[in-house]
Design a protein around this motif. Structure first.
Motif, PDB file in Angstrom:
ATOM      1  N   THR A   6      -8.785  11.639  -0.582  1.00 13.38           N
ATOM      2  CA  THR A   6      -9.426  10.701  -1.502  1.00 13.38           C
ATOM      3  C   THR A   6      -9.704   9.447  -0.694  1.00 13.38           C
ATOM      4  OG1 THR A   6      -8.150  11.558  -3.357  1.00 13.38           O
ATOM      5  CG2 THR A   6      -9.103   9.357  -3.611  1.00 13.38           C
ATOM      6  N   TYR A   7     -10.921   8.931  -0.779  1.00 14.00           N
ATOM      7  CA  TYR A   7     -11.168   7.672  -0.092  1.00 14.00           C
ATOM      8  C   TYR A   7     -11.891   6.698  -0.994  1.00 14.00           C
ATOM      9  CZ  TYR A   7     -15.779   9.504   1.461  1.00 14.00           C
ATOM     10  OH  TYR A   7     -17.038  10.032   1.546  1.00 14.00           O
ATOM     11  N   ILE A   8     -11.652   5.436  -0.725  1.00 14.67           N
ATOM     12  CA  ILE A   8     -12.152   4.334  -1.518  1.00 14.67           C
ATOM     13  C   ILE A   8     -13.148   3.563  -0.674  1.00 14.67           C
ATOM     14  CG2 ILE A   8     -11.512   2.196  -2.691  1.00 14.67           C
ATOM     15  CD1 ILE A   8      -8.656   3.409  -2.904  1.00 14.67           C
ATOM     16  N   CYS A   9     -14.330   3.334  -1.205  1.00 15.67           N
ATOM     17  CA  CYS A   9     -15.321   2.502  -0.514  1.00 15.67           C
ATOM     18  C   CYS A   9     -14.931   1.045  -0.711  1.00 15.67           C
ATOM     19  CB  CYS A   9     -16.722   2.760  -1.060  1.00 15.67           C
ATOM     20  SG  CYS A   9     -17.285   4.443  -0.740  1.00 15.67           S
ATOM     21  N   VAL A  10     -14.824   0.312   0.384  1.00 16.65           N
ATOM     22  CA  VAL A  10     -14.374  -1.079   0.335  1.00 16.65           C
ATOM     23  C   VAL A  10     -15.424  -1.998   0.940  1.00 16.65           C
ATOM     24  CG1 VAL A  10     -11.950  -0.363   0.451  1.00 16.65           C
ATOM     25  CG2 VAL A  10     -13.125  -0.994   2.545  1.00 16.65           C
ATOM     26  N   ASN A  11     -15.397  -3.249   0.535  1.00 21.82           N
ATOM     27  CA  ASN A  11     -16.334  -4.240   1.069  1.00 21.82           C
ATOM     28  C   ASN A  11     -15.728  -5.106   2.155  1.00 21.82           C
ATOM     29  OD1 ASN A  11     -18.709  -3.723  -0.487  1.00 21.82           O
ATOM     30  ND2 ASN A  11     -17.574  -4.474  -2.255  1.00 21.82           N
ATOM     31  N   SER A  22       0.570  -3.344   1.717  1.00 21.84           N
ATOM     32  CA  SER A  22       1.583  -3.937   0.837  1.00 21.84           C
ATOM     33  C   SER A  22       1.910  -3.024  -0.328  1.00 21.84           C
ATOM     34  CB  SER A  22       1.097  -5.285   0.299  1.00 21.84           C
ATOM     35  OG  SER A  22       0.927  -6.204   1.347  1.00 21.84           O
ATOM     36  N   LEU A  23       0.877  -2.463  -0.959  1.00 17.80           N
ATOM     37  CA  LEU A  23       1.087  -1.573  -2.098  1.00 17.80           C
ATOM     38  C   LEU A  23       1.910  -0.355  -1.703  1.00 17.80           C
ATOM     39  CD1 LEU A  23       0.298  -0.818  -5.098  1.00 17.80           C
ATOM     40  CD2 LEU A  23      -1.532   0.535  -4.061  1.00 17.80           C
ATOM     41  N   LEU A  24       1.503   0.315  -0.627  1.00 19.86           N
ATOM     42  CA  LEU A  24       2.134   1.575  -0.220  1.00 19.86           C
ATOM     43  C   LEU A  24       3.370   1.388   0.658  1.00 19.86           C
ATOM     44  CD1 LEU A  24      -1.173   3.470   0.603  1.00 19.86           C
ATOM     45  CD2 LEU A  24       0.206   3.675  -1.482  1.00 19.86           C
ATOM     46  N   GLN A  25       3.596   0.172   1.137  1.00 22.47           N
ATOM     47  CA  GLN A  25       4.729  -0.147   2.005  1.00 22.47           C
ATOM     48  C   GLN A  25       4.741   0.728   3.258  1.00 22.47           C
ATOM     49  OE1 GLN A  25       8.481  -1.179  -0.212  1.00 22.47           O
ATOM     50  NE2 GLN A  25       7.437   0.039  -1.786  1.00 22.47           N
ATOM     51  N   GLN A  26       3.583   0.822   3.906  1.00 22.03           N
ATOM     52  CA  GLN A  26       3.483   1.631   5.116  1.00 22.03           C
ATOM     53  C   GLN A  26       2.296   1.196   5.953  1.00 22.03           C
ATOM     54  OE1 GLN A  26       1.418   5.656   4.577  1.00 22.03           O
ATOM     55  NE2 GLN A  26       2.510   5.416   2.620  1.00 22.03           N
ATOM     56  N   THR A  38      -6.644   5.645   7.260  1.00 23.31           N
ATOM     57  CA  THR A  38      -6.005   6.682   6.455  1.00 23.31           C
ATOM     58  C   THR A  38      -4.515   6.410   6.319  1.00 23.31           C
ATOM     59  OG1 THR A  38      -7.623   8.351   7.131  1.00 23.31           O
ATOM     60  CG2 THR A  38      -5.503   9.160   6.323  1.00 23.31           C
ATOM     61  N   PHE A  39      -4.041   6.511   5.073  1.00 27.10           N
ATOM     62  CA  PHE A  39      -2.621   6.411   4.746  1.00 27.10           C
ATOM     63  C   PHE A  39      -2.132   7.772   4.257  1.00 27.10           C
ATOM     64  CE2 PHE A  39      -4.167   2.103   4.060  1.00 27.10           C
ATOM     65  CZ  PHE A  39      -3.163   1.322   4.607  1.00 27.10           C
ATOM     66  N   GLY A  40      -0.859   8.049   4.464  1.00 28.83           N
ATOM     67  CA  GLY A  40      -0.238   9.244   3.897  1.00 28.83           C
ATOM     68  C   GLY A  40       0.567   8.852   2.675  1.00 28.83           C
ATOM     69  N   THR A  44      -3.615  12.389   1.405  1.00 29.00           N
ATOM     70  CA  THR A  44      -4.032  11.232   2.180  1.00 29.00           C
ATOM     71  C   THR A  44      -4.953  10.360   1.344  1.00 29.00           C
ATOM     72  OG1 THR A  44      -5.908  12.382   3.183  1.00 29.00           O
ATOM     73  CG2 THR A  44      -3.828  12.428   4.388  1.00 29.00           C
ATOM     74  N   LEU A  45      -4.904   9.071   1.592  1.00 31.68           N
ATOM     75  CA  LEU A  45      -5.761   8.085   0.954  1.00 31.68           C
ATOM     76  C   LEU A  45      -6.433   7.309   2.071  1.00 31.68           C
ATOM     77  CD1 LEU A  45      -6.711   6.415  -1.528  1.00 31.68           C
ATOM     78  CD2 LEU A  45      -4.751   4.939  -1.084  1.00 31.68           C
ATOM     79  N   SER A  46      -7.752   7.283   2.070  1.00 30.18           N
ATOM     80  CA  SER A  46      -8.491   6.617   3.136  1.00 30.18           C
ATOM     81  C   SER A  46      -9.367   5.505   2.582  1.00 30.18           C
ATOM     82  CB  SER A  46      -9.372   7.625   3.887  1.00 30.18           C
ATOM     83  OG  SER A  46      -8.578   8.610   4.516  1.00 30.18           O
ATOM     84  N   LEU A  47      -9.636   4.521   3.421  1.00 31.85           N
ATOM     85  CA  LEU A  47     -10.538   3.426   3.110  1.00 31.85           C
ATOM     86  C   LEU A  47     -11.771   3.586   3.987  1.00 31.85           C
ATOM     87  CD1 LEU A  47      -7.947   0.502   3.268  1.00 31.85           C
ATOM     88  CD2 LEU A  47      -8.552   1.919   1.287  1.00 31.85           C
TER      89      LEU A  47
END
Length: 142
Positions: A6-11, A22-26, A38-40, A44-47
């Protein structure tokens, strides 16, 4: 078929990176300059920073982009909207996580909410720098 990422489009990659760290503490598992991080977190969660591609893409195919990608990239999509998908994260202690995130002051947060339609369900929302809603749920310990 399985969900890969899953990835989030960011500005603003820097703001989003700090928010999700901060949210994921990693720290991220992977970072590609200012384009992709990419975070685990279970899966996975990617920006993804679209502005990165804006700087390097041309109107002709290259070793980086084929014509189909270029055509799709420049397609007029009208107004871009966030919150089409809500990410739901589960924590062990919801009250403790609420207090942790409130103390960090990294995004606008809702109050703790309760729903009991088919089962008791506590949660709160926090917004990332692009206005995407992140839902946090978990057990409530009295």
């Amino acid at each position: 078929m399985k969900l890969a990422t899953t990835y989030i489009c960011v500005n603003d990659m820097s703001k989003s990176l700090e928010f999700y760290k901060s949210l994921l503490q990693q720290e991220p598992l992977f970072a590609n300059e200012d384009r992709w991080i990419t975070f685990g977190c279970g899966n996975t969660l990617s920006l993804y920073n679209r502005h990165y591609d804006e700087k390097i893409i041309g109107r002709e195919p290259s070793e980086r982009f084929n014509q189909a990608y270029i055509d799709d990239f420049f397609k007029d999509r009208g107004e871009i909207r966030n919150n089409i998908v809500i990410l739901n994260f589960e924590v062990d202690d919801l009250k403790q996580e609420y207090e942790r995130l409130r103390g960090l002051n990294i995004g606008r947060m809702s109050e703790m909410m309760y729903v009991n339609v088919h089962m008791p369900y506590w949660y709160f929302n926090i917004e990332d720098p692009d206005g995407n809603t992140i839902e946090i749920t978990g057990k409530i310990f009295e």
